[in-house]
Scaffold this motif. Structure first.
Motif: not given
Length: 95
Positions: A56-71
């Protein structure tokens, strides 16, 4: 704005939502499955829970990285695209 541009935006949004889901679910399932396998092999009962939370922590990290790239990349609003399209049309008419 053309109808094709609207459809393209919808599909792009659906792809982004799908990426968020996949980036969250895959690490959880992999780590949880690995934890269950290790629990069976080693005769323990806590590794599945521990690895589930690590997933779950790895998934949240993946989401954070993806959102950072998008924004981090500047987006264009519909008005900006229409203005650019109109200015390109005007340039083509002058030529």
């Amino acid at each position: 704005m053309k109808k094709d541009d609207y459809g393209r935006d919808v599909y792009r949004s659906l792809a982004m939502i799908s990426q968020f889901g996949i980036n969250m679910i895959v690490p959880i399932l992999l780590c949880g499955g690995l934890g269950m396998l290790l629990d069976r092999k080693l005769g323990t009962s806590f590794l599945a829970i521990l690895l589930f939370f690590i997933g779950a922590l790895a998934g949240f990290r993946n989401i954070f990285v993806l959102a950072s790239k998008i924004f981090s990349t500047p987006g264009q609003t519909r008005r900006e695209r229409e203005r650019r399209h109109r200015s390109q049309g005007a340039e083509d008419n002058e030529s």
